[in-house]
Every structure is written in C-alpha cells, then in structure tokens.
Scaffold this motif. Structure first.
Motif, PDB file in Angstrom:
ATOM      1  N   LEU A   1      -5.151  -5.061  -0.456  1.00  0.00           N
ATOM      2  CA  LEU A   1      -4.257  -4.373   0.381  1.00  0.00           C
ATOM      3  C   LEU A   1      -5.128  -3.869   1.627  1.00  0.00           C
ATOM      4  N   VAL A   2      -6.117  -3.718   1.458  1.00  0.00           N
ATOM      5  CA  VAL A   2      -7.131  -3.541   2.611  1.00  0.00           C
ATOM      6  C   VAL A   2      -8.304  -4.490   2.743  1.00  0.00           C
ATOM      7  N   GLU A   3      -8.593  -4.767   4.004  1.00  0.00           N
ATOM      8  CA  GLU A   3      -9.857  -5.864   4.098  1.00  0.00           C
ATOM      9  C   GLU A   3     -10.772  -5.107   5.126  1.00  0.00           C
ATOM     10  N   LEU A   4     -12.027  -5.705   4.719  1.00  0.00           N
ATOM     11  CA  LEU A   4     -13.136  -5.107   5.597  1.00  0.00           C
ATOM     12  C   LEU A   4     -13.335  -6.118   6.776  1.00  0.00           C
ATOM     13  N   THR A   5     -13.327  -5.779   8.085  1.00  0.00           N
ATOM     14  CA  THR A   5     -13.769  -6.865   9.012  1.00  0.00           C
ATOM     15  C   THR A   5     -14.730  -6.523   9.933  1.00  0.00           C
ATOM     16  N   ASN A   6     -15.382  -7.520  10.592  1.00  0.00           N
ATOM     17  CA  ASN A   6     -16.264  -7.348  11.603  1.00  0.00           C
ATOM     18  C   ASN A   6     -15.652  -6.731  12.980  1.00  0.00           C
ATOM     19  N   ILE A   7     -16.235  -5.946  13.531  1.00  0.00           N
ATOM     20  CA  ILE A   7     -15.830  -5.409  14.879  1.00  0.00           C
ATOM     21  C   ILE A   7     -17.216  -5.493  15.969  1.00  0.00           C
ATOM     22  N   PRO A   8     -16.894  -5.543  17.065  1.00  0.00           N
ATOM     23  CA  PRO A   8     -17.906  -5.480  18.202  1.00  0.00           C
ATOM     24  C   PRO A   8     -18.507  -4.220  18.450  1.00  0.00           C
ATOM     25  N   ASP A   9     -19.538  -4.182  18.978  1.00  0.00           N
ATOM     26  CA  ASP A   9     -20.289  -2.734  19.477  1.00  0.00           C
ATOM     27  C   ASP A   9     -19.514  -2.191  20.522  1.00  0.00           C
TER      28      ASP A   9
ATOM     29  N   LEU B   1       0.719  -1.318   0.146  1.00  0.00           N
ATOM     30  CA  LEU B   1       0.006  -0.074   0.058  1.00  0.00           C
ATOM     31  C   LEU B   1       1.022   1.175   0.062  1.00  0.00           C
ATOM     32  N   GLN B   2       1.967   1.201   0.885  1.00  0.00           N
ATOM     33  CA  GLN B   2       2.715   2.221   0.842  1.00  0.00           C
ATOM     34  C   GLN B   2       3.343   2.714  -0.602  1.00  0.00           C
ATOM     35  N   GLN B   3       3.767   1.546  -1.294  1.00  0.00           N
ATOM     36  CA  GLN B   3       4.562   1.669  -2.578  1.00  0.00           C
ATOM     37  C   GLN B   3       3.447   2.220  -3.711  1.00  0.00           C
ATOM     38  N   GLN B   4       2.182   2.073  -3.440  1.00  0.00           N
ATOM     39  CA  GLN B   4       1.252   2.360  -4.562  1.00  0.00           C
ATOM     40  C   GLN B   4       0.454   3.791  -3.909  1.00  0.00           C
ATOM     41  N   THR B   5       0.871   4.551  -2.981  1.00  0.00           N
ATOM     42  CA  THR B   5       0.320   5.910  -2.612  1.00  0.00           C
ATOM     43  C   THR B   5       1.401   6.739  -2.228  1.00  0.00           C
ATOM     44  N   SER B   6       1.296   8.006  -2.082  1.00  0.00           N
ATOM     45  CA  SER B   6       2.069   9.068  -1.982  1.00  0.00           C
ATOM     46  C   SER B   6       2.103   8.995  -0.366  1.00  0.00           C
ATOM     47  N   PRO B   7       3.462   9.745   0.137  1.00  0.00           N
ATOM     48  CA  PRO B   7       3.410   9.532   1.617  1.00  0.00           C
ATOM     49  C   PRO B   7       2.361  10.349   2.343  1.00  0.00           C
TER      50      PRO B   7
END
Length: 396
Positions: free
Chosen positions: A237-245, A189-195
């Motif tokens: 590069l990015v994943e969507l995850t379930n998180i608790p309330d 992800l760092q390689q594909q985006t600007s700082p």
C-alpha cells in the motif's frame, strides 16, 4: 551482516580509532561502491563535522529545523548570507560556515549548534555503517578553521553501532532512512485505516520527504516511524522511493536535479539473506538501468522467482534453512529456468564451491562484497549469452 561486510566496517572503525590515537587533524574521505561519498572533519583526533552522502543539504536543513527552528533557510533575507558563506569557504562545508556566522552574530546559541552538529555526525556515521564496503582516504592539513565542538570518535562509533542494531532489530535493515514513503494504493489504504489516520498518512506520505524528514516532523525516532509504516509497506500500500537532494540554499538557488528515470531494462533477482548485500546490488543494478527484485527469505525464493520470472539471478551460497546449491539445482529442474543465468554469490572463493556450483548448474561465480564493475560485467555478459540462446537456440 556477512563476514566480508563486518570486515569492511571494522576497517573503517579501525581507521578512525588510529586517527584518534594519532591526534590527527584534517579530513577523512570515504566512498562506497555505489558512488556515495562522505567527508569527516577531524581536529586532534576528534570529529568536528561531517557531510556528504545521499542528501547533505536535506540533512542540514532537517537538523536545522529540529535544533534551530528560528533560522529558516528558505527566508529570502538569509540568501545573501548563504551566498557570502559559499564564497568565503570551500563549497563542501558552506553549511558549517553559515553556522559559524550565525553563532558569531549570537543569532543562535552554541548549545543549539552543538546539538545540530552531533545529530548530523550521527546520521553520517550510521549511513557509513550501513554501507557494505567503504574505501578511506586521509587528507592532512584540511581541518576546519573554526571548531565549535569536538566529538569523541569511539563514543560516536558506539552510538552509530547502537543505531544500526536498533534498525536491524526492527527488521528494516534492507530499507534506507533516506528513502521517501509514498502511498501507492490510496483506496485500499483508506479502507484499512480510520479517517483520522488516513488523513495523517496522506499528508505525511507525499513522496517528497524521507523517513528521516518525517521523523523530525513527527518528533519521533526514525525507527519508530518506519516500524509504524512497515505493515503498509509489506502489503504494497505504501512504497519507499529514492528522491533527489534539495538544492543548496545559496543565491541564486540552483534548480532541483532531474528525477532519475525508473529502470526499464531486464529484471535481475538477488536471493540473499543479507539486507546490506541486497541493497548494494539494488543500487548497482538499478543505477545501470536494470529492474531489480530482492529475495531475503530463502524458503520463498523459488515461489517468488516463478512469479517474477527474472532474466538473471544472483544467488547467495550460504543461507539459513537452505543453501544456494539446493535452490540452483531445483531451478534447473524447471523448464522455465533452463536458460536463465544463475550467478552464485559467496565470500568463500574456494575450488570445491566452484566445482559443486557448476555441478548443480550455475552459470558463474562472484565474490562478496559486490564490486560495481564486476557485477555489471557479469550481468552484461550472461544476459548477452542468454539472448543469443533465445535467438539461435542452445545448440548453436
């Protein structure tokens, strides 16, 4: 959206419209096959509040931050007020009672509270609209004791439908706004985006805030947020995850729920062009401990199945470009899929479809929309049969 999904949504909409015409006061409780529950509070046929779903506390705090930023629920001096509200009102709407208390004390303006309640109702209605199937239960004489705002049902439903169409138009209908994005491949992800962009993403995508939370932080519509992240999500590069309330902000604060362990059971695939069906199947199966892969592009189905090698396949019968018969027949010609159970999914439970499905080698037939017990029963049964064949051979 399939005909069955549309019929389920229409049933919910018609129920609300009927309650409006009857000038109903009380509660409408709703539940989907995944166990999510929502409550709509009505007064004289209009909506006065809504709660429930995946993150009721997170939703309340998020909208409090957006519309009443001066009232931070994490301040210790407010905990006693939360505690008092929780003891004088039913737990299901402690958050509404807190708003009434602050409003009565003139610590927040009515316009702020009205905007917050409207936003909460809009989120709840969108989540209900996204559900593949809901059941409704009416509870009379359970209206809120104090009315801050009365929202027209048909206007609220129209706005929810427009929000859902915007979500679908962005081609993210299979992704929930209640999931939290987290960086999975930081170096790539760092390689594909600007700082600068990477620093922003690293701060926002910590896996602790949902897409809706981030949209409030960025002051952008949630559809814009996920659309901007979609290239990184699709690239892995990015994943969507379930998180608790979040724990309810009452005294003493409750401990956060333990995180749900990642599924480690057999891999189940679902080939279906409907994102709602895929999402429903994912919720049912991952909750039961199975791993899951959704395939919405029928043209790439066989290649994906060959790469992932699932232990069982749910296969939609009617899809654009190809159909379940063709995919099933092609899979049965491959030695690696000779003994893999293939369960046909369809909303058309006709004898002709059943016979044709058997001819091309399907293992079973399951109607849509998916029901929790039916999905789990057919999954367990066919996985057991498959394991028996692996152990003793198909000739026994």
């Amino acid at each position: 959206m399939t005909t069955a999904e549309r019929n389920a949504t229409d049933t919910f909409v018609q129920k609300l419209v009927d309650l409006k015409q009857k000038r109903f006061s009380g509660q409408l409780s709703l539940r989907d096959p995944l166990g999510h529950e929502w409550t709509l509070y009505l007064c004289l046929g209009r909506i006065s509040y809504a709660t429930g779903g995946t993150h009721p506390v997170r939703r309340w705090q998020r909208n409090l931050t957006a519309h009443c930023p001066e009232m931070d629920p994490r301040q210790p001096k407010l905990l006693s007020e939360f505690s008092e509200a929780s003891s004088t009102a039913p737990e299901v709407y402690w958050e509404y009672q807190v708003l009434c208390t602050w409003l009565g004390q003139q610590r927040i303006a009515r316009a702020q509270v009205v905007a917050m309640i409207r936003a909460i109702v809009a989120e709840v209605l969108l989540d209900i609209t996204r559900a593949a199937q809901v059941t409704c239960e009416v509870k009379r004489d359970n209206a809120l004791p104090t009315q801050i705002v009365l929202i027209d049902i048909e206007q609220a439903l129209l706005e929810a439908e427009q929000a859902w169409q915007a979500w679908r138009a962005a081609k993210v209908a299979d992704r929930s706004p209640n999931r939290a994005p987290v960086i999975k491949q930081p170096e790539q992800l760092q390689q594909q985006t600007s700082p600068t962009v990477y620093r922003v993403l690293k701060t926002l995508l910590d896996g602790q805030h949902t897409l809706r939370d981030i949209s409030v932080q960025m002051k952008r519509d949630v559809v814009e947020v996920i659309r901007s992240l979609l290239p990184y999500i699709q690239a892995g590069l990015v994943e969507l995850t379930n998180i608790p309330d979040l724990p309810a902000p009452i005294s003493p604060p409750t401990s956060s729920p333990l995180p749900t362990p990642s599924p480690s059971g057999p891999l189940i695939a679902c080939v279906d062009d409907s994102p709602v069906i895929c999402q429903a199947m994912e919720g049912i199966l991952t909750t039961a401990g199975y791993r899951f892969v959704a395939i919405q592009d029928s043209l790439r189905a066989i290649a994906t199945l060959l790469a992932r090698k699932p232990d069982l396949i749910f296969l939609d019968l009617v899809m654009p470009n190809t159909n379940g018969y063709e995919i099933c027949g092609s899979l049965r010609k491959l030695s690696s899929f000779n003994n893999v159970p293939i369960v046909i999914l369809t909303g058309n439970d006709g004898i002709v479809d059943r016979v044709r499905a058997k001819v091309v080698g399907s293992s079973d037939f399951l109607g849509k929309p998916p029901e929790v017990e039916a999905v789990l029963e057919v999954t367990r049964r066919h996985l057991a049969k498959s394991q028996y064949k692996k152990t003793f051979g198909s000739g026994h």
